[in-house]
Design an enzyme around this catalytic site. Structure first.
Site, PDB file in Angstrom:
ATOM      1  N   GLY A   1      57.364  69.186  11.807  1.00  0.00           N
ATOM      2  CA  GLY A   1      55.821  69.364  10.607  1.00  0.00           C
ATOM      3  C   GLY A   1      55.316  70.397  11.058  1.00  0.00           C
ATOM      4  O   GLY A   1      55.423  71.800  11.644  1.00  0.00           O
ATOM      5  N   GLY A   2      54.046  69.793  10.818  1.00  0.00           N
ATOM      6  CA  GLY A   2      52.654  70.240  10.789  1.00  0.00           C
ATOM      7  C   GLY A   2      52.725  71.455  12.400  1.00  0.00           C
ATOM      8  O   GLY A   2      51.758  72.114  12.851  1.00  0.00           O
TER       9      GLY A   2
ATOM     10  N   ILE B   1      57.167  56.729  13.399  1.00  0.00           N
ATOM     11  CA  ILE B   1      58.390  55.688  14.257  1.00  0.00           C
ATOM     12  C   ILE B   1      59.311  55.807  14.989  1.00  0.00           C
ATOM     13  O   ILE B   1      59.184  55.775  16.130  1.00  0.00           O
ATOM     14  CB  ILE B   1      58.663  55.443  13.171  1.00  0.00           C
TER      15      ILE B   1
ATOM     16  N   LYS C   1      61.830  56.258  29.191  1.00  0.00           N
ATOM     17  CA  LYS C   1      63.745  55.742  30.233  1.00  0.00           C
ATOM     18  C   LYS C   1      64.288  56.853  30.893  1.00  0.00           C
ATOM     19  O   LYS C   1      64.748  56.305  31.776  1.00  0.00           O
ATOM     20  CB  LYS C   1      64.659  55.510  28.735  1.00  0.00           C
TER      21      LYS C   1
ATOM     22  N   HIS D   1      17.965  41.893  32.766  1.00  0.00           N
ATOM     23  CA  HIS D   1      19.424  41.288  32.651  1.00  0.00           C
ATOM     24  C   HIS D   1      19.813  40.513  31.326  1.00  0.00           C
ATOM     25  O   HIS D   1      19.852  38.656  31.744  1.00  0.00           O
ATOM     26  CB  HIS D   1      19.030  40.415  34.231  1.00  0.00           C
TER      27      HIS D   1
END
Length: 514
Positions: free
Chosen positions: A33-34, A125, A136, A275
């Site tokens: 893509g981009g 996704i 992992k 305060h």
């Protein structure tokens, strides 16, 4: 065979230097893509994911990296003969570096008007799948999820020091990245489906800063928050590092001044906090006038305080600040002349906070920790509704008294309970906060106001359980009182007002602040 790096980033900061560094170390670049377009535009050799997989992007880009040639290359254990056999049989090359950051979901939903469809389309996704796969398999793959990681990674790569320890740390950051991303999505959807009961609280905030200490020097402290939202969007122009107490007081100051609006079109207001309690609040024709009036309300307490302004700080306002010892000043903007005037106060923290960042954080739940859990509540930031107020005294308020009562009610809700506030002409005269009984707070506020209390108004954040506060106010010349009402002894307080020719307005809503 050359090592391969997969680059697919929404945030393209540092992309080209990263790619150049990888090429210099003999890596082949794989991208989609981009990101591929950006690399090609920089004149760098890159293979598109669609060419690598032999499968074109489909569904308008929803599916492009979800392919065995991508995930097999990431997930394969290099020391597992069965994995290597599968790769050879399928003609899959290993991917050794994965640099991925995700579609800007959080930046998209900052806009409260964003549509459901727009927000859902910004949910990534393929990106999280690649990040999690690389994390992992960190035994063999280095995963980068933040452009700030690139320089140190390239340095380690050039030195031959991308070892198991570094890959484990990168994997931890990657899992934290995807966890925060999913939490942001769930939190936004939960907010849109607010009628769904029983949803767990999801809180994932990146570490913004390790603070010098907490409320006291022996307490460790950290600041967690999103960049670009609320205080995470503040630009510190000068001064020392922010402290835990600074941030707590700045929050109180901003909340108070924002009651009058914040940014263009706001009624010009200034707040001085000490305060967490306002010691001076005022409105004015411009920022400088509002600031001068707020400071004059209690210059003793203003020493070492926090100042918040809802309009631009110009040279005239800076002159009022220059002679004081203050911790912080926050405003939508500072003129160049104001910055130059305050530059000599090197310890003074100046913060520019854009109105958009304040609006983007509005409506968030207020959280407070308790033993073994967290309390969450809606912010008490709704506008006052004078149309719902009742005049319960015999005498009706004058036009001036109405203005003073509205101002006092706007401010008293930002004072710690029990809260009593004395005000006149758009300026606080005395504040009583945090006392164990309401008449104690009234004494503090009235004594602070002194002779100026004569003809002023008094506001209380909670009802009067007895008529003693009204009688004390009458002794000091208070002409009008505003309070929530609801006590069984309200008739006693109303009778005390009538006996002394005072006005009493009941709002029907209390504003305790603990």
């Amino acid at each position: 065979m050359a090592a391969t790096a997969l680059l697919s980033v929404s945030d393209k900061r540092g992309l080209v230097p990263l790619a150049e560094g990888l090429l210099a170390q003999g890596y082949a670049l794989l991208s989609s893509g981009g990101t591929a377009a950006a690399l090609a535009a920089a004149g760098l050799p890159v293979t598109k994911v669609a060419e690598h997989t032999g499968a074109p992007e489909i569904l308008g880009g929803r599916v492009k990296t979800l392919h065995p040639r991508i995930h097999g290359g990431i997930l394969a254990r290099r020391d597992d003969p069965a994995h290597r056999a599968d790769l050879e049989a399928q003609g899959i090359t290993t991917i050794d570096v994965v640099a991925v950051n995700l579609y800007p979901f959080r930046a998209t939903v900052v806009d409260p008007a964003v549509s459901w469809e727009t927000a859902i389309e910004t949910i990534d996704i393929g990106g999280p799948a690649m990040v999690r796969a690389a994390a992992k398999n960190h035994a063999d793959v280095a995963v980068l999820t933040d452009p700030d990681q690139y320089p140190a990674f390239l340095e380690a790569l050039a030195a031959g020091q991308v070892d198991g320890s570094l890959r484990r740390r990168l994997a931890l950051a990657a899992f934290a990245h995807t966890a925060a991303y999913d939490a942001a999505i769930a939190t936004w959807i939960d907010g849109r489906l607010a009628d769904e009961p029983g949803q767990p609280l999801r809180l994932e905030l990146p570490l913004r800063q390790v603070l010098r200490y907490g409320e006291n020097p022996h307490q460790g402290a950290r600041w967690f928050g999103e960049a670009g939202v609320g205080w995470g969007a503040a630009r510190q122009l000068q001064g020392k590092e922010l402290s835990y107490n600074n941030l707590i007081d700045l929050e109180a100051a901003l909340t108070t001044v924002a009651a009058f609006g914040y940014g263009p079109g706001a009624e010009q207001a200034a707040v001085v906090i000490k305060h967490t309690n306002p010691c001076g609040v005022a409105i004015g024709a411009d920022t400088a006038e509002a600031l001068l009036r707020a400071l004059d309300a209690d210059r003793v307490s203003a020493f070492g305080g926090i100042v918040a302004l809802n309009g631009p700080v110009d040279l005239a306002a800076a002159e009022h600040l220059a002679g004081l010892f203050l911790e912080c000043v926050v405003a939508p903007s500072f003129s160049e002349e104001a910055r130059q005037r305050l530059a000599a106060k090197t310890n003074l923290r100046l913060l520019e906070l854009d109105p958009g960042a304040v609006a983007g954080a509005a409506g968030a739940l207020q959280l407070r920790s308790v033993l073994g859990g967290v309390l969450a509540q809606q912010a008490d930031d709704g506008p006052a509704d004078p149309d719902a107020w009742q005049v319960v005294s015999e005498r009706q308020p004058s036009a001036q008294e109405w203005q003073d009562l509205r101002f006092a009610w706007q401010v008293v809700r930002h004072v710690r309970s029990n809260a009593i506030l004395v005000a006149r002409d758009g300026c606080t005269l005395g504040v009583g906060a945090g006392q164990m009984n309401r008449v104690g707070s009234a004494r503090l506020a009235l004594e602070a106001a002194g002779a100026a209390a004569r003809g002023a108004v008094l506001a209380s954040d909670g009802f009067f359980p007895f008529d003693d506060t009204v009688l004390l106010a009458a002794e000091h010349g208070i002409r009008a009182v505003i309070q929530p009402g609801g006590s069984k002894r309200d008739p006693d307080s109303i009778a005390a007002c009538n006996a002394n020719g005072m006005v009493m307005v009941i709002t029907g809503r209390r504003h305790f602040l603990h």
